[in-house]
Design a protein around this motif. Structure first.
Motif, PDB file in Angstrom:
ATOM      1  N   TYR A   1       0.801  -1.234   0.000  1.00  0.00           N
ATOM      2  CA  TYR A   1       0.000   0.000   0.000  1.00  0.00           C
ATOM      3  C   TYR A   1       0.830   1.280   0.000  1.00  0.00           C
ATOM      4  CZ  TYR A   1      -3.133  -3.705   1.280  1.00  0.00           C
ATOM      5  OH  TYR A   1      -3.788  -4.901   1.306  1.00  0.00           O
TER       6      TYR A   1
ATOM      7  N   ALA B   1      -8.816   2.133   7.604  1.00  0.00           N
ATOM      8  CA  ALA B   1      -7.967   1.219   6.834  1.00  0.00           C
ATOM      9  C   ALA B   1      -8.071  -0.194   7.398  1.00  0.00           C
ATOM     10  CB  ALA B   1      -6.517   1.687   6.864  1.00  0.00           C
TER      11      ALA B   1
ATOM     12  N   TYR C   1      -5.080   4.097   2.763  1.00  0.00           N
ATOM     13  CA  TYR C   1      -3.667   4.385   3.038  1.00  0.00           C
ATOM     14  C   TYR C   1      -3.190   5.623   2.292  1.00  0.00           C
ATOM     15  CZ  TYR C   1      -2.976   0.297   5.895  1.00  0.00           C
ATOM     16  OH  TYR C   1      -3.038  -0.602   6.922  1.00  0.00           O
TER      17      TYR C   1
END
Lengths: 546, 316
Positions: free
Chosen positions: A342, A480, A493
């Motif tokens: 990410y 998240a 993210y």
């Protein structure tokens, strides 16, 4: 008078003759002993690896934390493995299904596997291992254990884990070196009892324990029943070498073949010596951790976003990577390198080196050098920060801190270095926050980004964040953690890293590479995807020509 | 055995008790929380609940005085508690490593004597001549060079430039050469200078002149009339050097990957493993006390003057 003595009596040197003869004899005997031991060179293809601590193989219960982290994956496989950039790959589980609500994981196991002692590997064996760790208080820090509701054997090669809550890190946590790896039911007494007493490390992975001398060495040999590729070597020895300088000398001398990574750090100043050494070469790859400055917003100046941004602009990351670390890593941009899940080029821009901008921001924040002493001041007070670090685990932080000190002084910020002993340093970080700036590192591998952010940048109603936290950041992190799809997670993210960057919540400095010194007689070195599986040991090959 | 000696023996008990108080206090004063460190060093990210749980397991939730009492109780039962780090009894951890350290210390002592005795004799005999200057220069060098430097140089010479000696670990006799020389260098220097001074003193003594005037054989003259009187202060130094060797073992063991107590101590300090730190400190203190006592006993036995006067112990 003295001279006369010497004439009448013989010199005592003569008297000491027997002494010298004895010493000579000892040396000769010792010399012979050496020759005889060298007379029988071993035929086996063996590789010796330096480790800074003992493997703890006699206590290497798959569901414990007693042994060296890198030892677990040698003996035990996990259901899934953690790959590059967090890609989850099949291991003992060939495939898996996750229910739409993210609470049920069904694993389809490999059918061609057995434990190194011949015990069959099947769903019952997986259930045994799961029962051993599930809901135990010592594993509560891992939600996979804390939130596990049940484990069911569906058929011989299918097993289902049900959780009370969805948690996207479940598969990543299952890949950890411990405590979720699969251990043979015969590893404990009475066999198959999840509460049984650990007796011997028996797993399905590529290696088995052959010989162990505590604090000296652990010898592994290939597991003859291993389901993966056959090992290229016959013997893998982990030798305990606690002193880093001794590791360098032992690598030069050829006593050890491999050193480095988290198994046995090598001092940076010795790298040039080992890079193209007579016997050694380097193997490197980009790491997943970074060195950064924690900023303490309890300091009034640092509480001002402009000052934090100024510090970011004032640090020359390029020069640190190039001149200080001699190219053994990359200049930092954002808090985490893009080798992590990410993290992308786009959400990881960071601050460029721009001392002009830094000065301007300080000016805007009211910090000006009116008296011309080189340090900016506000209301008659100079801008002085303490910078806390430790050198026991990270000797390279000393020169790094000095570089930061020098660069900040150029924009008028005075920095005082405080080198603390390891435990006092951790007290400053985790407990008393007794610093303005502090050098720390991010976690590595699967701990990034979520566990790392939770540990340092997560603020709750009860407790402030360890490093830096705002309510907005905490709610973004919560979002998240709760995401169900990769796409949502990327978006979450992106927002987190953007906020952290915009607010300058830390000062990223450097992304160190994973570094290994390797003896030239080893031809193939494939570095692993994680710090706990730093090298794919079974793929090592010896160069036959040498 | 005289009364003063007995008194001295009895005094060792309050001394050791004092050592336990100081050790316990120092360990508590060290910054750093053992629970936090023991979790983090294992790669666990601790939360408040697991810290509280491990704190209870370690007994750190008890008041200090209770912790101290528990430790004393352990000592009286000749146990030393459980290591925070490994969970094993500290006595077991020590028993595993103590032999290696003692062997290395013994070898170092032997090496120190082998180097120092001839050097001291030669140096005294050739007082203010070239040989004497050479020996004194070497002993200053030996006493000033730090262990890590000597160790690294030896490794460089005997393992990198030439491949004559094994680099690390406890094994055959060859494994002892470099670590024991490293450890012995400083002490050999002290021994040699002590012996030289003692011999010079003896040579200046009338009894030596008388012996020489009688035309006694040279070897007997040196051994009986010059070395023997020089040995008494030498024994005191040997007693003191026990502490030196014990301390050096920490660094030397690290350099040569020697599996001894020194390394256990370093790890224990870094991990704030209180039971291990306390046990090793107490053991060190006990050893120093015993060695000093032994030195006094040997004095008593060797030197008729002390026995005659009953003297030495009266002052204590």
């Amino acid at each position: 008078m003295r001279i006369k003595n010497a004439v009448r009596y013989k010199a005592p040197i003569e008297m000491l003759k027997p002494w010298f003869i004895l010493m000579l004899a000892v040396i000769v005997i010792a010399g012979c002993a050496k020759e005889s031991s060298e007379a029988a060179p071993s035929e086996a293809k063996q590789i010796t690896v330096a480790s800074s601590t003992d493997s703890g193989i006699n206590r290497l219960d798959a569901a414990s934390y007693e042994g060296m982290m890198q030892a677990y994956p040698l003996i035990y496989d996990s259901l899934v493995e953690y790959g590059e950039k967090g890609e989850i790959q099949p291991a003992l589980a060939e495939s898996w299904d996750i229910s739409p609500d993210g609470k049920e994981y069904t694993f389809h196991l490999r059918k061609d596997v057995q434990f190194s002692d011949g015990t069959p590997f099947n769903a019952e064996a997986v259930k045994f291992s799961v029962d051993r760790w599930a809901n135990k208080p010592e594993h509560d820090w891992l939600l996979t254990s804390k939130n596990l509701k049940s484990v069911e054997v569906i058929d011989e090669f299918t097993v289902k884990l049900t959780f009370t809550k969805h948690y996207y890190m479940t598969l990543a946590e299952l890949s950890y070196p411990r405590p979720f790896r699969i251990m043979s039911p015969t590893s404990v007494e009475p066999a198959g009892d999840p509460e049984g007493k650990f007796v011997k490390a028996i797993g399905t992975a590529a290696w088995v324990q052959a010989e162990y001398i505590q604090d000296v060495q652990t010898v592994f040999t290939p597991n003859s029943t291993y389901w993966g590729d056959k090992s290229g070597i016959d013997k893998l020895t982990f030798k305990v070498v606690p002193d880093s300088q001794s590791r360098v000398l032992a690598a030069q001398n050829g006593t050890i073949d491999i050193a480095g990574g988290e198994v046995s750090k090598i001092p940076l100043e010795s790298l040039s010596l080992l890079k193209n050494g007579e016997k050694t070469k380097l193997a490197t790859q980009k790491g997943t951790a970074s060195y950064f400055l924690v900023v303490n917003d309890a300091n009034k100046a640092i509480a001002d976003k402009k000052v934090r941004q100024a510090i970011n602009y004032a640090v020359d990351k390029q020069s640190i990577a190039r001149d200080l670390f001699d190219g053994t890593g990359s200049p930092a941009t954002g808090i985490l390198p893009t080798t992590n899940a990410y993290v992308s080029e786009d959400n990881n821009k960071g601050y460029s080196y721009n001392p002009g901008m830094a000065k301007q921001l300080l000016n805007e924040a009211g910090w000006k050098d009116a008296n011309g002493d080189g340090t900016v001041e506000k209301e008659g007070e100079n801008l002085v920060f303490s910078l806390v670090l430790q050198t026991e685990e990270y000797p390279e932080w000393k020169p790094l801190a000095e570089a930061v000190q020098d660069q900040l002084s150029k924009v008028g910020i005075q920095v005082e270095l405080k080198v603390l002993e390891q435990a006092s340093y951790y007290d400053a970080l985790w407990k008393n926050k007794d610093y303005d700036l502090l050098i720390y590192r991010t976690y590595a591998d699967a701990f990034n980004p979520l566990s790392f952010l939770m540990a340092l940048f997560y603020k709750t109603n009860e407790a402030p964040a360890v490093a830096f936290g705002t309510e907005q950041l905490s709610s973004l992190i919560d979002r998240a953690a709760a995401t169900l799809t990769d796409e949502e997670r990327f978006k979450a993210y992106n927002d987190i890293f953007q906020l952290m960057n915009e607010e300058a919540m830390s000062v990223p400095l450097f992304y160190p590479d994973d570094l290994f010194v390797v003896n030239n007689r080893i031809s193939d070195v494939q570095l692993g995807a994680t710090t706990f599986r730093p090298i794919v040991w079974e793929k090592l090959r010896l160069d036959e020509q040498r | 055995m005289n009364k003063a000696l007995l008194k001295r023996l009895i005094w060792t008990i309050p001394t050791l008790l004092g050592v336990t108080v100081v050790t316990f206090a120092l360990v508590q004063l060290m910054p750093g929380d053992p629970t936090d460190i023991s979790l983090r060093s294992k790669g666990i990210i601790p939360d408040a609940v697991s810290i509280a749980e491990i704190r209870r397991q370690m007994g750190l939730d008890q008041p200090l005085i209770a912790q101290y009492g528990a430790w004393l109780n352990e000592i009286f039962h000749l146990r030393l508690g459980l290591s925070f780090q490994s969970g094993l009894p500290v006595t077991k951890e020590l028993a595993l490593r103590l032999p290696a350290t003692l062997r290395l210390m013994g070898a170092s002592f032997a090496v120190a004597c082998i180097l120092a005795v001839p050097a001291g004799i030669v140096s005294a005999w050739y007082k203010q001549q070239h040989l004497d200057h050479a020996v004194r220069f070497l002993s200053i060098l030996g006493a000033s060079l730090p262990h890590f430097w000597i160790g690294a140089m030896l490794i460089y010479l005997f393992c990198i430039r030439t491949n004559l000696l094994p680099m690390m670990g406890d094994g055959g006799i060859m494994n002892y050469i470099m670590p024991s020389i490293t450890m012995a260098a400083g002490m050999a220097a002290v021994y040699a200078r002590m012996l030289r001074a003692g011999m010079l003193e003896a040579i200046a003594d009338p009894h030596y002149k008388a012996a020489r005037a009688r035309g006694i054989k040279q070897s007997r003259l040196i051994v009986q009339h010059a070395i023997r009187p020089a040995l008494l202060p030498f024994i005191t130094v040997i007693g003191n050097s026990f502490g030196y060797f014990w301390g050096s073992s920490i660094i030397v063991e690290a350099i040569f990957s020697w599996p001894g107590v020194g390394r256990l101590m370093i790890d224990a300090i870094f991990n704030r493993d209180y039971p291990v730190i306390q046990a090793i400190t107490l053991l060190t203190a006990a050893c120093v006390i015993v060695v000093n006592l032994a030195v006094d006993l040997i004095y008593y036995w060797l030197d008729p003057r002390i026995r005659a006067e009953g003297g030495r112990y009266e002052e204590l």
